[in-house]
Design an enzyme around this catalytic site. Structure first.
Site, PDB file in Angstrom:
ATOM      1  N   GLU A  72      27.604  64.096  16.360  1.00 17.39           N
ATOM      2  CA  GLU A  72      26.460  64.787  16.960  1.00 17.39           C
ATOM      3  C   GLU A  72      26.430  66.291  16.669  1.00 17.39           C
ATOM      4  OE1 GLU A  72      26.744  63.281  20.945  1.00 17.39           O
ATOM      5  OE2 GLU A  72      26.097  61.298  20.282  1.00 17.39           O
ATOM      6  N   ASP A 109      19.539  59.454  17.879  1.00 20.48           N
ATOM      7  CA  ASP A 109      20.535  60.012  18.786  1.00 20.48           C
ATOM      8  C   ASP A 109      20.613  59.060  19.971  1.00 20.48           C
ATOM      9  OD1 ASP A 109      22.061  61.369  20.628  1.00 20.48           O
ATOM     10  OD2 ASP A 109      20.656  63.042  20.883  1.00 20.48           O
ATOM     11  N   LYS A 140      26.602  54.422  27.557  1.00 22.31           N
ATOM     12  CA  LYS A 140      27.393  55.001  26.470  1.00 22.31           C
ATOM     13  C   LYS A 140      28.825  55.304  26.917  1.00 22.31           C
ATOM     14  CE  LYS A 140      27.052  58.802  23.125  1.00 22.31           C
ATOM     15  NZ  LYS A 140      26.146  59.901  22.709  1.00 22.31           N
ATOM     16  N   ASP A 179      28.226  71.241  22.442  1.00 18.62           N
ATOM     17  CA  ASP A 179      27.385  70.073  22.707  1.00 18.62           C
ATOM     18  C   ASP A 179      27.840  69.392  23.999  1.00 18.62           C
ATOM     19  OD1 ASP A 179      26.057  67.669  22.761  1.00 18.62           O
ATOM     20  OD2 ASP A 179      26.601  67.061  20.730  1.00 18.62           O
TER      21      ASP A 179
END
Ligand SMILES: [Zn+2]
Lengths: 208, 630
Positions: free
Chosen positions: B186, B25, B86, B208
């Protein structure tokens, strides 16, 4: 064994034996190339009817992906990976062409050599349908809150269901003229339902 | 290694010959690596038991630091540290959210369009390279723990990541020497973990909210089949934005006649303080914080009410996206059998309250929301390499289309359609004798090109001159199981063809990737040396543990001198393990083996004696063998 499998056999690219009629070679179980022009109903072992057994389609779809989804081929040689991916793409395409009632009606009409009325220039000439569409659009423009829109959504869904029932009857009696007309009507109703949904989406978060 | 030859059958696994496949992850704030073991999925932890590796990279004179050490560098040398990289994957500078006009990144100027470049520690780096450094650290962590090479991974991406960000993630893994078995969304990975570990069945919503991205997915989970029904999200909404809101509160409180000018380092520091302030409110009602900019220190209090007022509109946004996703899937909150919380930002009490309110039920968080995605990725890595009964069917997160006349978008692939897929549409020329056609691929839900993300532009050339409208140009969009797009255009009558794997606009050019790979060959030698060091260290740890265990069990076989010689050799091995010198580790290990050889022989003799007097060999082995350091 499904129907589109029956009409052709070919040599297996991998072992050279007669691959048989399935997506996997009958001899060595290696995945074969996609058979072009397969009947999407037959891909899932169904008869080409408008009134299909939906749970059965869902089961067959998942079973097919279980056998051919790229995830199952991650450690296989490149060529097998590519073929399996192409098969998975073909399964998704077949599924998309018969899952939703409008797509299914159009697929059936095409199979009968009928114009499925997909061109955007195609217009409807049934005044009753036009009237109804206009009224719904007006009501939609006037609907101020989520409840009013949801109510319109329910009415539209009912109209869609009624149209589908009539389509079942038309296809069952091979009345293709009626089926073509009803498919056009279903396309209109679908579009309206879509507009109602868009309005519902736009209203989210605006209510205090 | 004579001492290690006494094993309980099946207890000590033989080192794997081939590299293992892990699940990663790669998060905005933290990253996690997990692997499938004999008894389920293990999150790989550092020496202190921490499974989270902060996604922070420091480029110091002594080399690249990742994680907690990099975070410490942030305090003294913020200009050498990159956090939240990211958010930059596949992004242009104009896409980024600022703090009072300042970005917490030092962006290389003069690069119009294309992915941003960062200036850090005197270098210019692409977000892909920084991400690759995080991935290298995760890989090293996994290799140290497993004691063998790790070269394949399932890497997760936000479901709402567009094609450019997905491609950038795959490039980063390639740079880190990892073959990407699959990019998995994810929320889908999290659902896999709940479905397989907790036996969840039915329609589930996965909410999420991570450090930088928000995803919501609706999945039908039935008998090992995970079908994504719909997905929604915002690739620029997460805990970082909460931090920014807190930082804005603090900045507004610093009374000053003039607005303060922040540089990127100030922005990084105040955002770090704001993050702490936010996190503290998860378990207490208020906190007091100091902010220093330009030598002026101010104190600020933050309590729950102010925090919730500040971040409320952001949480509203996530909740509205969730409601829309339900509507799009023709689902009501009551249809949902369970809601799963994923991502560190779901620890914020306001977020939990709002989710519970929307669905009318308490959300599930029984798998650690920070680790659940990596757990799911490791499950998928095992499914792909070893096999298993589960099947994951995912969908397109965003619509795809082409620019047509007047800057409008002709949609070719709808969102929420199962992948892999191929979809074609025919276009024609609009001028007599037209021999080329520009193709502009865009992604997004809006009707106009400028409101969508531009993915790629290319040109189909060599169309034979024809009357306007008579060419048949078939444009095919193919999306693979990683969610990556390839576009092909073909003129049907002449067979002229052109193809792009969509990358150029916001991704890295192939030339750039090649250069980075070349650069990393220099690193590869280091990597190889490091790997050999890691392996020597793991062997040494095993031996030391086994010797210590044997001394504890059969210490009576040793005289005083022998015992102190062994203890001395053990100390030497442990000292060598603490360093990074492979030679030193090997020398110390050999010395320990030599010193313990007579002892090993005596233990063998005693064990045989015990076996002869009727003690079960299995039980003996259990007494003798010390679990190898894993
Ligand atoms: Zn064969």
């Amino acid at each position: 064994m499904t129907r589109h499998d029956v009409d052709r056999t070919r040599p297996c690219w991998s072992c050279g034996h007669d691959a048989g009629v399935g997506v996997l070679c009958a001899h060595c179980q290696i995945v074969q190339p996609v058979a072009e022009g397969a009947d999407p109903f037959a891909v899932f072992g169904l008869e080409p009817h408008f009134d299909i057994d939906t749970p059965r389609l869902e089961r067959a779809y998942v079973d097919a992906q279980r056998r051919l989804h790229p995830d199952g081929f991650a450690t296989r040689p490149e060529r097998e990976r590519r073929l399996a991916a192409a098969q998975a793409v073909a399964i998704n395409a077949a599924y998309a062409s018969i899952k939703a009632p409008l797509a299914r009606a159009r697929t059936l009409l095409r199979q009968h050599g009928r114009d499925a009325g997909e061109a955007s220039t195609e217009t409807i000439d049934d005044p009753a349908v036009l009237m109804e569409a206009m009224e719904t659009r007006e009501a939609l423009a006037e609907a101020a809150d989520a409840d009013a829109v949801a109510d319109l959504g329910r009415r539209a869904a009912e109209a869609v269901r009624a149209c589908q029932d009539r389509l079942v009857a038309a296809f069952n009696t091979d009345n293709l003229d009626a089926a073509a007309r009803l498919t056009l009507r279903l396309a209109y109703l679908d579009k309206l339902a879509h507009e109602i949904k868009r309005k519902r989406l736009a209203l989210v978060g605006t209510a205090a | 290694m004579s001492l290690l030859q006494i094993h309980e059958p099946g207890q000590t696994p033989a080192p794997h010959a081939k590299g293992a496949a892990v699940g990663i992850d790669l998060g905005t704030t933290n990253s996690v690596v997990a692997v499938a073991g004999a008894d389920g999925i293990d999150v790989i932890r550092d020496a202190r038991g921490n499974g989270l590796l902060p996604s922070v990279v420091a480029y110091t004179d002594d080399g690249v630091l990742v994680g907690e050490p990099a975070r410490r560098v942030l305090l003294d040398q913020p200009d050498r540290v990159v956090a939240s990289v990211k958010r930059l994957m596949g992004r242009a500078a104009t896409d980024l959210a600022t703090l009072g006009g300042t970005l917490p990144y030092d962006i290389e100027p003069g690069k119009a369009g294309g992915m941003v470049r960062l200036r850090v520690g005197g270098m210019v780096l692409s977000p892909v390279e920084v991400s690759a450094d995080i991935l290298r650290a995760l890989r090293a962590r996994a290799e140290a723990a497993l004691g063998h090479t790790v070269d394949r991974a399932v890497v997760t991406v936000p479901a709402y990541f567009d094609d450019a960000a997905r491609a950038a993630t795959k490039d980063a893994a390639r740079l880190a020497g990892l073959e990407v078995l699959r990019l998995v969304n994810e929320p889908t990975a999290a659902a896999l973990a709940y479905g397989l570990d907790k036996g969840a069945e039915g329609l589930f919503a996965v909410f999420d909210l991570g450090g930088g991205t928000f995803d919501v997915s609706l999945l039908m989970m039935e008998k090992g089949v995970f079908r994504v029904i719909a997905t929604g999200g915002d690739a620029a909404l997460g805990g970082d934005d909460f931090d920014r809101k807190v930082a804005e509160l603090f900045l507004a409180e610093r009374k000053g006649a003039v607005a303060e000018a922040l540089d990127p380092s100030d922005a990084k520091l105040i955002l770090a303080t704001s993050r702490l302030a936010k996190e503290c409110l998860t378990w207490q009602d208020r906190g007091e914080w100091a902010v220093e900019i330009g030598g002026r220190m101010t104190r600020h209090t933050l309590d729950t009410a102010r925090l919730e007022a500040a971040i409320g509109p952001l949480v509203d946004r996530a909740i509205a996206i969730t409601e829309r996703t339900l509507i799009e899937a023709d689902v009501t909150p009551a249809d949902v059998a369970g809601v799963v919380l994923v991502g560190g930002s779901t620890r914020v009490p306001l977020v939990r309250r709002r989710v519970a309110q929307l669905f009318g039920r308490e959300p599930l968080a029984d798998i650690n929301p920070d680790e659940v995605v990596a757990v799911g990725a490791a499950i998928q890595a095992e499914l792909l390499t070893v096999g298993g009964g589960a099947l994951l069917l995912d969908v397109t997160p965003l619509s795809l289309g082409l620019e047509t006349m007047g800057g409008l978008v002709e949609r070719i692939v709808e969102r929420n359609v199962p992948i892999p897929l191929a979809q074609a549409q025919e276009f024609t020329t609009f001028q007599d004798g037209q021999t080329a056609m520009a193709i502009h691929v865009v992604q997004g839900e809006r009707e106009t090109v400028d409101a969508c993300r531009s993915l790629a532009r290319f040109e189909l050339r060599g169309i034979p001159p024809m009357v306007a409208g008579s060419a048949h140009i078939r444009v095919t969009f193919a999306i693979d199981a990683d969610g990556l797009l390839t576009v092909t255009a073909r003129e049907q009558t002449s067979g002229v063809e052109s193809e792009v794997a969509v990358k150029p606009s916001y991704g890295l050019g192939d030339g750039e990737i090649e250069r980075m790979l070349r650069d990393s060959i220099v690193n590869a030698r280091d990597d190889m040396a490091r790997r050999m060091m890691v392996e020597a260290r793991v062997d040494a740890e095993r031996l030391a543990a086994a010797v210590a265990g044997a001394v504890a069990a059969d210490g009576d076989l040793l005289d005083e001198d022998e015992r102190s010689a062994i203890e001395g050799a053990l100390v030497a091995v442990r000292a060598a393990i603490a360093g990074v010198d492979r030679e030193a580790i090997l020398v110390a290990t050999e010395a320990l083996e030599r010193t313990t050889a007579p002892f090993a022989q005596r233990r063998m003799d005693r064990n045989i004696g015990r076996a002869l007097t009727g003690v079960s060999v299995d039980r003996l082995a259990a007494v003798i063998d010390t679990p190898a350091a894993r």
